[in-house]
Write a protein that holds these residues in place. Structure first.
Motif, mmCIF file in Angstrom:
data_model
loop_
_atom_site.group_PDB
_atom_site.id
_atom_site.type_symbol
_atom_site.label_atom_id
_atom_site.label_comp_id
_atom_site.label_asym_id
_atom_site.label_seq_id
_atom_site.Cartn_x
_atom_site.Cartn_y
_atom_site.Cartn_z
ATOM 1 N N ILE A 25 -10.452 -31.107 -16.953
ATOM 2 C CA ILE A 25 -10.643 -30.240 -18.114
ATOM 3 C C ILE A 25 -9.305 -29.963 -18.796
ATOM 4 O O ILE A 25 -9.245 -29.665 -19.997
ATOM 5 C CB ILE A 25 -11.338 -28.924 -17.723
ATOM 6 N N LEU A 26 -8.169 -30.100 -18.032
ATOM 7 C CA LEU A 26 -6.865 -29.740 -18.614
ATOM 8 C C LEU A 26 -6.484 -30.643 -19.781
ATOM 9 O O LEU A 26 -6.101 -30.142 -20.840
ATOM 10 C CB LEU A 26 -5.803 -29.730 -17.520
ATOM 11 N N ALA A 31 -6.180 -31.586 -25.754
ATOM 12 C CA ALA A 31 -6.716 -32.276 -26.933
ATOM 13 C C ALA A 31 -7.327 -31.277 -27.910
ATOM 14 O O ALA A 31 -7.161 -31.410 -29.133
ATOM 15 C CB ALA A 31 -7.761 -33.308 -26.492
ATOM 16 N N LYS A 32 -8.009 -30.275 -27.357
ATOM 17 C CA LYS A 32 -8.635 -29.276 -28.218
ATOM 18 C C LYS A 32 -7.567 -28.487 -28.993
ATOM 19 O O LYS A 32 -7.716 -28.219 -30.188
ATOM 20 C CB LYS A 32 -9.453 -28.334 -27.332
ATOM 21 N N THR A 33 -6.482 -28.116 -28.290
ATOM 22 C CA THR A 33 -5.416 -27.363 -28.963
ATOM 23 C C THR A 33 -4.811 -28.188 -30.086
ATOM 24 O O THR A 33 -4.566 -27.681 -31.184
ATOM 25 C CB THR A 33 -4.314 -27.005 -27.951
ATOM 26 N N ARG A 41 -12.095 -30.562 -35.576
ATOM 27 C CA ARG A 41 -12.922 -29.935 -34.554
ATOM 28 C C ARG A 41 -12.529 -30.456 -33.173
ATOM 29 O O ARG A 41 -12.551 -29.741 -32.202
ATOM 30 C CB ARG A 41 -14.398 -30.203 -34.839
ATOM 31 N N GLY A 42 -12.188 -31.709 -33.084
ATOM 32 C CA GLY A 42 -11.707 -32.281 -31.834
ATOM 33 C C GLY A 42 -12.820 -32.630 -30.881
ATOM 34 O O GLY A 42 -13.961 -32.205 -31.051
ATOM 35 N N PRO A 43 -12.496 -33.434 -29.865
ATOM 36 C CA PRO A 43 -13.517 -33.805 -28.873
ATOM 37 C C PRO A 43 -13.903 -32.584 -28.058
ATOM 38 O O PRO A 43 -13.122 -31.654 -27.911
ATOM 39 C CB PRO A 43 -12.797 -34.847 -28.014
ATOM 40 N N PRO A 44 -15.131 -32.575 -27.502
ATOM 41 C CA PRO A 44 -15.525 -31.439 -26.658
ATOM 42 C C PRO A 44 -14.638 -31.334 -25.430
ATOM 43 O O PRO A 44 -14.017 -32.317 -25.011
ATOM 44 C CB PRO A 44 -16.972 -31.766 -26.261
ATOM 45 N N LEU A 45 -14.587 -30.131 -24.877
ATOM 46 C CA LEU A 45 -13.695 -29.873 -23.745
ATOM 47 C C LEU A 45 -13.989 -30.787 -22.565
ATOM 48 O O LEU A 45 -13.097 -31.151 -21.803
ATOM 49 C CB LEU A 45 -13.854 -28.417 -23.288
ATOM 50 N N LEU A 46 -15.266 -31.167 -22.415
ATOM 51 C CA LEU A 46 -15.636 -31.955 -21.238
ATOM 52 C C LEU A 46 -15.509 -33.456 -21.479
ATOM 53 O O LEU A 46 -15.935 -34.252 -20.640
ATOM 54 C CB LEU A 46 -17.062 -31.610 -20.815
ATOM 55 N N GLN A 47 -14.944 -33.844 -22.621
ATOM 56 C CA GLN A 47 -14.849 -35.268 -22.941
ATOM 57 C C GLN A 47 -14.150 -36.084 -21.849
ATOM 58 O O GLN A 47 -14.607 -37.182 -21.522
ATOM 59 C CB GLN A 47 -14.133 -35.448 -24.282
#
Lengths: 313, 213
Positions: A25-26, A31-33, A41-47
């Motif tokens: 998840i890290l 990536a989200k930040t 919007r970026g990829p979902p956290l669980l990508q």
């Protein structure tokens, strides 16, 4: 004796399950930040979990020029990262694997993993991958003294060469006496952390431009499960080195495994956000500048050692 | 460790290393300004302990070393394009490593400096010595006059730290600081004249006009 072994085995399995479940998840948070900074919007956290799962189901293609070394690379680097996580105390108690000198094992498990990644890269016979391997070797041999000297400063103050003793409650006392030295060591470790994880001031994990790649170029020929192991291994490495950094900055260890683990994950999430901010606001350094940065981090660690020595004498 | 700020002294050492590492004179001057501000903090414990002269020393350091000198240096650098980038004899990595050796040696030798008034102050002597030696290293390591002025400023900062350790910010020290600052102004003007000289030797505007034909 037998029950001891069983207990240790149970602790090891629990720690590995925890690390393997949490670590992917890290990169997702990083990536989200970065996406948030770029206004996407970026990829979902669980990508990252999905990517790894997808890669594990694929087949692998191996070049006829490669030997077993090429296949050993991802396996060894993944296992070395997993082994290193056993040395870091996650929860409130000691880590499952603890002995005098495990600090040095911790530093050199990364050396082992790097050695096999580099031999795998050289094994492909591609001049391009050889170039990446040579850069990795040059920069890591500058980052290693910074890590070791920093660990030396910590070990000297803790009076022990075991990671569990260094990252214990005693660290609070060390912070109150040697705050400047610990700040220096933390700064040096942040540089080492970014270097080891091929993050932005040193290496750009997203680039595929020949002139600038370091880590990414060495894994170009890996595919399928091998690539999955590499991605998973780098997430675990991020977790292990990040845990060291988080533990130094906030040395409070709460009672149980789960609360301590949860606190650590929150710290690591904050660190991932910090990495994302650094990647979004800084540019990659020119290759010729990287040795300067690493020499400075070496000096920071060394100055930390000097300060602890000066106060002791 | 009463009566000194270890964090400030550590930051002084870090600015030393930053100046050793950086290739741009503008960055060096900015860190010199920062170093001047840090030095202004050092006499404050004396002022609190009841000697108002220390307060004058602090204010003087802040104004002269933190503001005036950097402004003059920046102007010199801005006025001469040629001096933007340092061309040191030793590369940045090598000079940082030499600086580290100097630091280690200074910490070995710092304890030997006699200080009758302050018997137990930890870092000041060592940091002062290291700053003096780093300033000398920078002076011999830069080709251009501006770099030598920067090295001299750092050396002088080291002398200030060391004098604060040996005596206690007495009026004598203020006088010495003023003396050195005058010397420094002379150096800077020397550097300025030299820079103008060098600029005309290399980028002569009247000669460029001849290119039009």
């Amino acid at each position: 004796m037998m029950t001891d072994l069983m207990d240790t085995a149970r602790e090891i399995v629990r720690q590995w399950a925890f690390v393997l479940a949490v670590s992917p998840i890290l990169p997702g948070i990083v990536a989200k930040t970065k996406a948030w900074f770029a206004g996407r919007r970026g990829p979902p956290l669980l990508q990252p979990y999905r990517d790894i799962f997808k890669l594990f189901r694929k087949g692998a293609v191996y070049s006829r020029t490669t030997t077993w070394l090429f296949r050993a690379g991802p396996v060894v680097s993944f296992s070395a990262a997993l082994a290193a996580t056993l040395i870091i105390p996650l929860g409130g108690m000691e880590s499952p694997l603890t002995f005098q000198g495990d600090l040095i094992l911790f530093a050199y498990l990364w050396g082992l993993s790097r050695f096999f990644t580099m031999t795998a890269a050289l094994d492909t016979g591609s001049a391009f991958e050889g170039m990446g391997a040579s850069r990795e070797a040059a920069f890591s041999c500058l980052a290693e003294p910074a890590l070791l000297l920093g660990l030396l400063a910590l070990a000297r103050e803790a009076g022990s060469f075991s990671m569990s003793d260094v990252l214990s409650v005693g660290l609070i006392r060390i912070w109150s006496i040697h705050a400047p030295a610990l700040c220096l060591v933390t700064a040096a470790f942040l540089v080492v952390f970014l270097t080891e994880n091929s993050r932005i001031p040193v290496d750009d994990p997203n680039t595929h431009l020949e002139l600038t790649m370091i880590h990414e170029v060495m894994v170009l020929d890996h595919g399928g499960p091998d690539l999955a192991l590499i991605e998973y291994g780098s997430a675990v490495k991020f977790f292990a080195l990040g845990a060291l950094l988080v533990r130094i900055v906030c040395p409070i260890r709460s009672g149980g495994f789960w609360e301590g683990g949860a606190a650590l994950v929150i710290g690591l999430a904050a660190l991932s956000v910090l990495v994302g901010v650094i990647e979004s606001t800084m540019a990659r350094l020119r290759l010729s500048r990287i040795p300067q940065l690493l020499a400075l981090s070496f000096v920071l660690s060394g100055f930390g050692v000097i300060l602890t020595l000066a106060a002791g004498s | 460790m009463t009566g000194e700020f270890p964090a400030v002294l550590v930051l002084v050492v870090i600015t030393n290393f930053y100046i050793l590492n950086t290739g741009r004179y503008v960055n060096s001057v900015r860190s010199i300004a920062l170093q001047g501000c840090l030095l202004a903090v050092l006499p404050l414990p004396e002022a609190l302990a009841g000697s108002p002269q220390a307060l004058f020393l602090s204010a003087g350091t802040l104004i002269v070393k933190g503001i005036l000198m950097p402004l003059i240096l920046i102007r010199v650098i801005r006025s001469t394009d040629e001096f933007r980038v340092a061309q040191p004899f030793l590369g940045p990595v090598a000079s940082v490593l030499v600086g580290f050796a100097i630091l280690a040696a200074a910490f070995r030798a710092g304890a030997l400096i006699p200080a009758p008034l302050r018997p137990h102050d930890g870092l000041m002597g060592a940091v002062g010595l290291a700053t003096i030696l780093t300033g000398m290293l920078i002076m011999v390591n830069r080709r251009k006059a501006v770099g030598q002025v920067i090295g001299f400023l750092i050396l002088e900062n080291g002398i200030l730290i060391l004098s604060l350790r040996i005596s206690r910010g007495l009026p004598f020290v203020i006088e010495m600081a003023v003396l050195f600052d005058v010397l420094l102004a002379a150096m800077i003007f020397g550097g300025f004249i030299q820079s103008v000289h060098e600029t005309f030797a290399h980028t002569d505007v009247s000669r460029m006009r001849k290119l039009k034909g």
